[in-house]
Design a protein around this motif. Structure first.
Motif, mmCIF file in Angstrom:
data_model
loop_
_atom_site.group_PDB
_atom_site.id
_atom_site.type_symbol
_atom_site.label_atom_id
_atom_site.label_comp_id
_atom_site.label_asym_id
_atom_site.label_seq_id
_atom_site.Cartn_x
_atom_site.Cartn_y
_atom_site.Cartn_z
ATOM 1 N N UNK A 1 0.825 -1.196 0.000
ATOM 2 C CA UNK A 1 0.000 0.000 0.000
ATOM 3 C C UNK A 1 0.864 1.252 0.000
ATOM 4 N N UNK A 2 0.522 2.181 -0.863
ATOM 5 C CA UNK A 2 1.296 3.405 -0.980
ATOM 6 C C UNK A 2 0.708 4.490 -0.086
ATOM 7 N N UNK A 3 1.589 5.370 0.346
ATOM 8 C CA UNK A 3 1.173 6.549 1.078
ATOM 9 C C UNK A 3 1.096 7.711 0.104
ATOM 10 N N UNK A 4 0.044 8.506 0.220
ATOM 11 C CA UNK A 4 -0.108 9.682 -0.633
ATOM 12 C C UNK A 4 0.274 10.910 0.178
ATOM 13 N N UNK A 5 1.293 11.620 -0.296
ATOM 14 C CA UNK A 5 1.742 12.852 0.355
ATOM 15 C C UNK A 5 1.245 14.027 -0.477
ATOM 16 N N UNK A 6 0.399 14.865 0.116
ATOM 17 C CA UNK A 6 -0.144 16.023 -0.587
ATOM 18 C C UNK A 6 0.784 17.214 -0.381
ATOM 19 N N UNK A 7 1.164 17.834 -1.487
ATOM 20 C CA UNK A 7 2.083 18.975 -1.443
ATOM 21 C C UNK A 7 1.354 20.200 -1.960
ATOM 22 N N UNK A 8 1.129 21.183 -1.080
ATOM 23 C CA UNK A 8 0.533 22.450 -1.481
ATOM 24 C C UNK A 8 1.644 23.356 -1.992
ATOM 25 N N UNK A 9 1.499 23.871 -3.202
ATOM 26 C CA UNK A 9 2.597 24.594 -3.821
ATOM 27 C C UNK A 9 2.042 25.545 -4.869
ATOM 28 N N UNK A 10 2.761 26.637 -5.146
ATOM 29 C CA UNK A 10 2.382 27.537 -6.226
ATOM 30 C C UNK A 10 2.449 26.797 -7.560
ATOM 31 N N UNK A 11 1.507 27.101 -8.457
ATOM 32 C CA UNK A 11 1.454 26.369 -9.720
ATOM 33 C C UNK A 11 2.724 26.553 -10.549
ATOM 34 N N UNK A 12 3.292 27.758 -10.555
ATOM 35 C CA UNK A 12 4.498 27.990 -11.345
ATOM 36 C C UNK A 12 5.684 27.208 -10.790
ATOM 37 N N UNK A 13 5.798 27.139 -9.465
ATOM 38 C CA UNK A 13 6.886 26.384 -8.851
ATOM 39 C C UNK A 13 6.733 24.893 -9.166
ATOM 40 N N UNK A 14 5.491 24.406 -9.108
ATOM 41 C CA UNK A 14 5.247 22.995 -9.411
ATOM 42 C C UNK A 14 5.634 22.672 -10.845
ATOM 43 N N UNK A 15 5.253 23.554 -11.778
ATOM 44 C CA UNK A 15 5.468 23.289 -13.196
ATOM 45 C C UNK A 15 6.928 23.363 -13.591
ATOM 46 N N UNK A 16 7.627 24.376 -13.107
ATOM 47 C CA UNK A 16 8.984 24.625 -13.600
ATOM 48 C C UNK A 16 10.085 24.032 -12.730
ATOM 49 N N UNK A 17 9.799 23.769 -11.453
ATOM 50 C CA UNK A 17 10.866 23.293 -10.566
ATOM 51 C C UNK A 17 10.591 21.887 -10.030
ATOM 52 N N UNK A 18 9.387 21.683 -9.490
ATOM 53 C CA UNK A 18 9.109 20.417 -8.807
ATOM 54 C C UNK A 18 8.898 19.256 -9.775
ATOM 55 N N UNK A 19 8.027 19.418 -10.753
ATOM 56 C CA UNK A 19 7.719 18.318 -11.666
ATOM 57 C C UNK A 19 8.935 17.786 -12.422
ATOM 58 N N UNK A 20 9.829 18.641 -12.928
ATOM 59 C CA UNK A 20 10.987 18.093 -13.646
ATOM 60 C C UNK A 20 11.912 17.233 -12.787
ATOM 61 N N UNK A 21 11.768 17.336 -11.458
ATOM 62 C CA UNK A 21 12.667 16.596 -10.567
ATOM 63 C C UNK A 21 12.012 15.390 -9.896
ATOM 64 N N UNK A 22 10.692 15.235 -10.024
ATOM 65 C CA UNK A 22 9.982 14.223 -9.244
ATOM 66 C C UNK A 22 10.355 12.791 -9.595
ATOM 67 N N UNK A 23 10.828 12.541 -10.810
ATOM 68 C CA UNK A 23 11.204 11.171 -11.176
ATOM 69 C C UNK A 23 12.273 10.634 -10.229
ATOM 70 N N UNK A 24 13.192 11.486 -9.829
ATOM 71 C CA UNK A 24 14.234 11.069 -8.888
ATOM 72 C C UNK A 24 13.666 10.726 -7.527
ATOM 73 N N UNK A 25 12.632 11.448 -7.106
ATOM 74 C CA UNK A 25 11.994 11.137 -5.823
ATOM 75 C C UNK A 25 11.323 9.776 -5.876
ATOM 76 N N UNK A 26 10.568 9.506 -6.961
ATOM 77 C CA UNK A 26 9.878 8.218 -7.077
ATOM 78 C C UNK A 26 10.860 7.055 -7.169
ATOM 79 N N UNK A 27 12.005 7.287 -7.789
ATOM 80 C CA UNK A 27 12.996 6.218 -7.905
ATOM 81 C C UNK A 27 13.514 5.805 -6.528
ATOM 82 N N UNK A 28 13.587 6.754 -5.620
ATOM 83 C CA UNK A 28 14.103 6.453 -4.285
ATOM 84 C C UNK A 28 13.016 6.000 -3.328
#
Length: 311
Positions: free
Chosen positions: A94-121
């Motif tokens: 069972x997976x845990x869902x972590x909700x991240x409240x964030x500005x849309x621009x930060x999510x689009x340009x900074x967070x999303x391009x890096x999330x693959x590394x988070x999921x890999x770990x």
């Protein structure tokens, strides 16, 4: 109550297969053992229980009265064991869902391009990005926020850590540099086509935008008429326009992922200007050490440190 020594699971599996098939050879083939092994298991089970489980007279094998009484008990045992093992396995997966409240621009340009590394770990943690209701923490064990604010801001009722200072700097595409050449001083940038962000309010709040005026003042360049070629409402849009060769954008730290490394963008001038603002990591007090929140926070800090090195 003390339990007597119980039969082995292997002998019970052998018994169930033999009782169902009424054929030792077929039972052995189903369980991938030899017929001799099946016969040995049944003999041990009968000796252990002190009863005969099969009637082998009249040239055919049938269940004895004792065997017929034992069969539903054995089947109930295996069904119950299978159910509980499946439950344990599902809980483990069972997976845990972590909700991240964030500005849309930060999510689009900074967070999303890096999330693959988070999921890999941490493949067992799913991320849910929410760009509204930053202050809502109705499930505090699995919710965090990343929000920009002036340095030294207070966040009453929340655990807060200042994680990333925000700097601004001019960026453009390599093709624009080929056309206009590299500047020899900061004032040279005035001859380039410039991209402006014009929106300064978001949801009723004043937004500290990457400002050409601020950058020019800090680099001691006179505020001469600027060569405005394009105006857009978002910094992320300005950066995208710069990548398309439309002009020079005033970028901010949080809007650059790997554009420098891939060669899509380059700094037109190395001096960065501090905006006296930055990003805070927020969560409910006392929840910062829960495994999911701590994992995300540690990863966030690692990514910020890597970005400093890359710039």
């Amino acid at each position: 109550m003390a339990l007597k020594k119980l039969p082995s699971v292997a002998s019970l599996k052998g018994f169930e297969a033999c009782a169902r098939l009424l054929n030792f050879s077929q039972a052995a083939a189903e369980l991938h053992v030899t017929q001799s092994a099946i016969s040995h298991q049944i003999r041990q089970l009968e000796e252990s229980l002190g009863v005969t489980l099969f009637d082998r007279s009249a040239g055919a094998m049938t269940l004895s009265e004792n065997g017929a009484a034992l069969l539903p008990v054995v089947r109930s045992f295996f069904q119950g064991m299978s159910t509980i093992v499946e439950k344990f396995e599902n809980n483990d997966r069972q997976k845990t869902v972590l909700e991240v409240f964030v500005h849309d621009s930060f999510a689009t340009t900074w967070l999303l391009p890096r999330l693959a590394g988070f999921y890999a770990r941490w493949p067992h943690i799913d991320i849910k990005i929410s760009t509204v209701e930053f202050s809502r923490f109705d499930n505090p064990a699995t919710q965090v926020a990343i929000r920009i604010a002036p340095k030294g801001s207070a966040w009453p009722g929340l655990h807060s850590v200042f994680v990333m200072a925000e700097q601004i700097f001019p960026v453009c595409s390599p093709s624009l540099v080929e056309t206009y050449g590299l500047p020899t001083c900061a004032a040279d940038i005035m001859r380039y086509p410039l991209i402006f962000r014009v929106r300064n309010r978001l949801n009723g709040e004043v937004v500290d935008t990457p400002s050409w005026d601020n950058w020019l003042k800090r680099t001691n360049v006179p505020l001469t008429p600027l060569n405005r070629t394009l105006s857009v409402p978002y910094t992320a849009m300005a950066v995208l326009a710069a990548m398309r060769g439309l002009g020079v954008a005033m970028a901010r730290t949080s809007h650059i992922a790997d554009e420098f490394e891939t060669g899509k963008l380059q700094k037109l001038w190395n001096e960065e200007v501090d905006t006296n603002s930055g990003y805070y990591f927020l969560c409910t007090p006392g929840k910062e050490k829960t495994p999911e929140i701590e994992a995300f926070f540690d990863w966030l800090q690692e990514q910020i440190a890597l970005q400093r090195v890359e710039r």
